[in-house]
Design a protein around this motif. Sequence first.
Motif, mmCIF file in Angstrom:
data_model
loop_
_atom_site.group_PDB
_atom_site.id
_atom_site.type_symbol
_atom_site.label_atom_id
_atom_site.label_comp_id
_atom_site.label_asym_id
_atom_site.label_seq_id
_atom_site.Cartn_x
_atom_site.Cartn_y
_atom_site.Cartn_z
ATOM 1 N N PHE A 114 36.826 43.301 32.735
ATOM 2 C CA PHE A 114 36.822 42.498 33.342
ATOM 3 C C PHE A 114 37.356 41.356 32.387
ATOM 4 O O PHE A 114 38.217 40.421 33.677
ATOM 5 N N ALA A 115 37.251 40.794 31.513
ATOM 6 C CA ALA A 115 38.154 40.018 30.658
ATOM 7 C C ALA A 115 39.147 40.104 31.252
ATOM 8 O O ALA A 115 40.244 38.902 31.042
ATOM 9 N N SER A 116 39.697 41.396 30.644
ATOM 10 C CA SER A 116 41.564 41.729 30.895
ATOM 11 C C SER A 116 42.308 41.078 31.639
ATOM 12 O O SER A 116 43.359 40.619 32.064
ATOM 13 N N PRO A 117 41.564 41.713 32.696
ATOM 14 C CA PRO A 117 42.601 42.312 34.308
ATOM 15 C C PRO A 117 41.949 40.189 34.629
ATOM 16 O O PRO A 117 43.110 39.842 35.292
ATOM 17 N N LEU A 118 40.925 39.495 34.462
ATOM 18 C CA LEU A 118 40.425 38.469 34.721
ATOM 19 C C LEU A 118 41.559 37.293 34.070
ATOM 20 O O LEU A 118 42.385 36.086 34.632
ATOM 21 N N ALA A 119 42.503 37.537 32.741
ATOM 22 C CA ALA A 119 42.967 37.019 32.197
ATOM 23 C C ALA A 119 44.924 37.372 32.671
ATOM 24 O O ALA A 119 45.372 36.221 32.448
ATOM 25 N N SER A 120 44.956 38.547 32.777
ATOM 26 C CA SER A 120 45.891 38.912 33.738
ATOM 27 C C SER A 120 46.487 38.164 35.077
ATOM 28 O O SER A 120 47.545 37.783 35.175
ATOM 29 N N VAL A 121 45.550 38.214 35.832
ATOM 30 C CA VAL A 121 45.004 37.236 37.186
ATOM 31 C C VAL A 121 45.561 35.691 36.968
ATOM 32 O O VAL A 121 46.905 34.759 37.404
#
Length: 129
Positions: free
Chosen positions: A98-105
Amino acid sequence: MSVRTPLAYVLIAGICIALHNAVIILADRAGIPLWLAVLLSFCVVAGTGYVLHSVFTFRRPLASTALVRYVVAMLANIPLAFVTIWFWHQQVGLPMVFASPLASVCMLALNFLLGRWAIASPNRWMTRG
């Protein structure tokens, strides 16, 4: 900027985000430190992003000067990706999935502006002698 540019950007950004997140998540599962995972992701995504954005988003020929500018512009992603992923994963406690996709956004708008500057702007600074 035509209507095609934002659509192409979103589609190609989606490909780059998927590649980035795959590298980060797989590296985390393999026990690779975050700093190394971010560097690995950069190597995979920078080349892919440059080619796809040049051809489809900004419709410009591939050129060494634009590649150099794109890589320089995208270097901003290394500390930005590290800090945003670290924040969501370490400080907030989200699993990496979850952390990586949220950071990407969080990084999308910056990447559009940097990519546009690198690929679609004139080559004045590279041709000065």
